[in-house]
Design an enzyme around this catalytic site. Structure first.
Site, PDB file in Angstrom:
ATOM      1  N   ASP A 130       0.855  -1.189   0.000  1.00 11.95           N
ATOM      2  CA  ASP A 130       0.000   0.000   0.000  1.00 11.95           C
ATOM      3  C   ASP A 130       0.891   1.239   0.000  1.00 11.95           C
ATOM      4  O   ASP A 130       1.767   1.373   0.859  1.00 11.95           O
ATOM      5  CB  ASP A 130      -0.896  -0.010   1.245  1.00 11.95           C
ATOM      6  CG  ASP A 130      -1.973   1.065   1.180  1.00 11.95           C
ATOM      7  OD1 ASP A 130      -2.319   1.508   0.068  1.00 11.95           O
ATOM      8  OD2 ASP A 130      -2.470   1.450   2.252  1.00 11.95           O
ATOM      9  N   GLU A 203     -10.496   4.150   3.133  1.00 14.02           N
ATOM     10  CA  GLU A 203      -9.558   4.857   2.269  1.00 14.02           C
ATOM     11  C   GLU A 203      -9.904   4.517   0.831  1.00 14.02           C
ATOM     12  O   GLU A 203      -9.905   3.342   0.446  1.00 14.02           O
ATOM     13  CB  GLU A 203      -8.100   4.463   2.599  1.00 14.02           C
ATOM     14  CG  GLU A 203      -7.673   4.974   3.966  1.00 14.02           C
ATOM     15  CD  GLU A 203      -6.180   4.837   4.240  1.00 14.02           C
ATOM     16  OE1 GLU A 203      -5.528   3.985   3.612  1.00 14.02           O
ATOM     17  OE2 GLU A 203      -5.670   5.597   5.092  1.00 14.02           O
TER      18      GLU A 203
HETATM   19 MN    MN Z   1      -4.093   2.902   2.484  1.00 10.91          MN
END
Ligand code: MN
Length: 421
Positions: A130, A203
């Site tokens: 990520d 997110e």
């Molecule tokens: Mn993230």
């Protein structure tokens, strides 16, 4: 109107015209699993097409690519095979070609309404990384948690900052997400406590699945990176902000992130997204040579988030933003990841980091949209939200639209379930 048309009906504003041809893994009502593409609301079973001799090219007529429960082998086969498969599918599905259209027995075996499929995770994801590549998001986080005057850390414009995440808890769209338990410490408390996260967030991210891997010890050069990217999906990187805040110094994200990550089921190839590839943001100061490229690497994709509480009959849009705002490109992320010689494998997942724009309605997390909970969202139901409550559902969508062509990535959705004991 799109330029090509198919003998399969494509509803107005569909994400899936003939130019898209995404790939996913589906399970039929009878339990059989195969690789599929789709046009409009009709899924096309590629494993069944191989069995019907409709995909007879020796490069992809074997059983391993499509008569299987993952896209890993197809992803690993490389861009010439991906293109050849898309070319052959386009030929067979184009209006006016009777070869598949008029073969009733083959259609019966290969065509399935999307509503009769349960979509699976697209690949067996070996590794998940990520990133943190939106300058607006990184700046917002710095303003809230560190120093508003020096919001970006000194490394941010030199390194595509990221962390190696956890692949075992990545789930396909529609899978409920249980509120995590964890250790937190309230600002006014002397000691930490353990219990359900109170600051449960989302997110909005875009992800890419890798194609062919590299040999351990041999980095992927920047101008080759796009050849190692199969396609894109939408990612909701659920986050427990209170757990994250207490744990993240000094080693970074850990249990506040690893309890669940949702991905959309249809992987849209870079080839299909090519009309939307654009020059990214200027990078100033210049990045180091191993990250420099003249090839534009941003994608002009519209993104939105909808929130639906149990009292609401439909989702309410809480964010609209665009993926072209990212500071670092997918190619730069992949090249940086392998720059120390680490190896990637087909089917790995890379997420962009939260996509936030420059306006208050274009932030990709509740943390930013409500500015740490100081500006609650006002919903049409009369309710307020700072962070997610049990039963809330989040839907994220992504699509490109240009000159009458719309290529979409469908959606990723998930409902928050109450914490366990
Ligand atoms: Mn993230």
């Amino acid at each position: 109107m799109s330029e090509k048309s198919s003998w399969i009906e494509v509803p107005d504003h569909s994400d899936f015209p003939l130019e898209n041809l995404p790939f996913g893994v589906g399970k039929r009502l009878n339990g059989t699993v195969s690789v599929y593409t789709r046009v409009g609301d009709m899924a096309i079973d590629l494993g069944a097409m191989v069995a019907c001799d409709l995909l007879a090219d020796p490069r992809f007529s074997g059983r391993d690519l499509f008569q299987t429960d993952s896209l890993n082998a197809f992803m690993g086969s490389g861009s010439s095979v991906w293109s050849a498969v898309r070319y052959r599918l386009t030929e067979l599905l184009t209006a006016g070609n009777p070869e598949f259209r008029d073969a009733e027995d083959n259609k019966h075996k290969c065509l399935v309404p999307v509503s009769e499929l349960t979509m699976q995770i697209p690949s067996h994801i070996g590794d998940y990384t990520d990133f943190y590549s939106s300058i607006e998001h990184a700046t917002n986080m710095g303003k809230m948690f560190r120093d508003p005057e020096n919001a970006l850390l000194p490394n941010w414009k030199h390194i595509p900052v990221g962390y190696n995440g956890r692949s075992s808890s990545i789930v396909v769209s529609g899978t409920p997400i249980r509120r995590p338990l964890g250790q937190t410490k309230a600002d006014d408390a002397d000691t930490p406590s353990f219990g359900p996260s109170k600051l449960f967030d989302i997110e909005l991210e875009m992800g890419f699945f890798t194609g062919p891997g590299n040999t351990l010890g041999e980095p992927i050069p920047i101008d080759k990176a796009h050849e190692h990217i199969f396609g894109m999906a939408i990612v909701n990187d659920w986050s427990a902000r209170d757990i994250q805040k207490w744990e993240y110094v000094p080693l970074g994200p850990f249990l506040g992130k690893s309890f669940g990550t949702s991905v959309s089921p249809w992987v849209v190839t870079l080839e299909a997204l090519e009309p939307f590839r654009v020059q990214g943001q200027p990078q100033d100061p210049p990045v180091l040579p191993y990250l420099q490229t003249s090839r534009p690497g941003a994608y002009d994709l519209e993104l939105e988030i909808l929130l639906k509480t149990p009292k609401m009959s439909e989702g309410h849009r809480i964010c609209r933003t665009n993926f072209a705002s990212m500071y670092w490109s997918m190619s730069q992320q992949l090249t940086h990841q392998t720059s120390n010689g680490t190896n990637i494998r087909p089917g790995d997942l890379y997420a962009s980091g939260t996509v936030s724009g420059s306006t208050e309605d274009s932030f990709g997390s509740l943390l930013e949209l409500t500015w740490r909970g100081t500006k609650p969202l006002q919903l049409p139901s009369g309710e307020e939200r700072k962070f997610l409550l049990d039963g809330d559902e989040v839907i994220m969508r992504a699509w490109g639209e240009k000159d009458g062509l719309r290529i979409g990535l469908d959606e990723v959705r998930g409902v928050v379930e109450p914490a366990g004991d």
